[in-house]
Design an enzyme around this catalytic site. Sequence first.
Site, short mmCIF file in Angstrom:
data_model
loop_
_atom_site.label_atom_id
_atom_site.label_comp_id
_atom_site.label_asym_id
_atom_site.label_seq_id
_atom_site.Cartn_x
_atom_site.Cartn_y
_atom_site.Cartn_z
N HIS A 269 0.88 -1.18 0.00
CA HIS A 269 0.00 0.00 0.00
C HIS A 269 0.91 1.23 0.00
O HIS A 269 1.57 1.51 -0.99
CB HIS A 269 -0.92 -0.10 1.23
CG HIS A 269 -2.04 0.87 1.27
ND1 HIS A 269 -2.38 1.70 0.23
CD2 HIS A 269 -2.94 1.18 2.25
CE1 HIS A 269 -3.43 2.45 0.56
NE2 HIS A 269 -3.78 2.16 1.81
N HIS A 308 -2.37 -2.06 -9.99
CA HIS A 308 -3.28 -1.45 -9.03
C HIS A 308 -4.56 -2.26 -9.00
O HIS A 308 -4.99 -2.76 -10.03
CB HIS A 308 -3.60 0.00 -9.44
CG HIS A 308 -4.14 0.81 -8.32
ND1 HIS A 308 -5.46 0.79 -7.98
CD2 HIS A 308 -3.52 1.62 -7.44
CE1 HIS A 308 -5.62 1.58 -6.94
NE2 HIS A 308 -4.48 2.09 -6.59
N ASP A 364 2.85 5.51 -6.95
CA ASP A 364 4.11 5.35 -6.23
C ASP A 364 5.33 5.23 -7.13
O ASP A 364 6.45 5.31 -6.66
CB ASP A 364 4.05 4.09 -5.35
CG ASP A 364 3.18 4.33 -4.14
OD1 ASP A 364 3.27 5.43 -3.60
OD2 ASP A 364 2.42 3.43 -3.77
#
Length: 431
Positions: A269, A308, A364
């Site tokens: 996460h 994702h 990210d």
Amino acid sequence: MDNKNTFTITDNRTGKSYEIPLTDGNIRAMDLRQIKTNPEEFGTMAYDPAFTNTASCRSAVTFIDGAKGILRYRGYPIEQLAENCTFLEVAWLVLNGELPTEAQLKAWTDEITHHTLIHENIKKLMEGFRYDAHPMGMFISSVAALSTFYPEAKNVRDAEVRKAEIPRLIAKVPTIAAWAYRHSIGQRYVYPDNNLSYTANFMNMLWRKVESKYAANPVLARALYVLFILHIDHEQNCSANTMRAVGSSEADPYATTAAAAAALSGPLHGGANEKVLRMLREIGHKDNIPAYIERCKKGELKLMGFGHRVYKNYDPRARIIKRTAEEVFEVTGRNPQLDIALELEKIALEDEYFVKRKLYPNVDFYSGIIYQAMGFDTKMFTVLFAIPRTVGWLAQWQEMITDKEQKIARPRQVYVGYDQRDFVPMEQRTS
Ligand code: ACO
């Protein structure tokens, strides 16, 4: 043809049919319970490990269309908000549903600014951590500790209490985050400067040395609030779901936010951008990319920052961050890891393995590279995520608390263990 807004489910075990109503195009899992072969049976449940196809709430905060790569807060496209708003403006929007008027934004900014200080005993608590404590561990623990300073916060059903605690948390998380960082580098903690903006003040608490007044580079301060805006909310992700689940027991917002932050700390996460940089360091050179990709395809490794649960297209936040990276690099100089990342992205986006599985860069993939160029230690990355996400968690929490349909979150299970069996005395047990 009859246009009824229902499904008819036929149980082939009994031949019986059930008409199940649709709400917003979905069935209620509880409507399945009536489907049983005899009255003593418990009834049918929906089995959904990791909630991949289960809506746990009705929410008006964030909209995502993963197939099209769309993200909106309260209906506004993320691109427009990142381009035109400040962080606190979007925070108000996410929490209250509408963009603030000038007067509302001024009052909100004043309110946040006047809650940035934290009790000296929290400072002492933070000083007690080992010199090499991970800032995220310090952040989680210190946010949880705030609960003991605001005992009235447990009255979560009181709207006035929520109105007081929400800005308090949003104001204090940058102070805790910055102090966790100062602790990790062995430097004195810097107190907030209430004349600075939310992000410039955060930079002040992180990086001020002996100067009497910290002056944040405006390009970097802007990059930081763009990054903060992008990270405010992302509907029912792992940490938002934790916020709702823990909050559903009526735990106070400090304990609840600490729990959500704990969920965020995991590498799948919020911890992913730290892992992206580690991966880029491990790859080391563009020539090593093909071999690394091969190992990912064999299932030996994961390409961190790719894939994702919801986006099966380019993550819109990653696109904005990639642009922001260019602005940041004009100030800081180019980070060599960016070149490896760009090449990695290019190769992965053309590779059948990634194309077939719809694996695209997520938020990210580039955020860590910017944060590193701005001077943040990799250990701070998840903490940087937690600051803006506190706003999203609180918006989700408030929505949950005021939703009449919600109760304490308590999933069912499919029991697959032993049926009843008799106790075995120690002397009769075999390994
Ligand atoms: N690298 C290589 N293969 C991958 C990756 C990856 N990053 N992500 C998924 N896959 C593969 C899986 O092995 C699986 O392959 P299979 O069908 O042959 O078994 C397939 O793609 C589907 O993946 P799932 O694991 O089922 O996807 P899920 O939705 O459960 O996972 C997740 C999503 C956790 C984000 C995953 O893509 C991942 O681990 N990515 C790397 C970590 C990361 O970047 N996390 C940040 C997410 S964004 C955020 O939290 C802010």
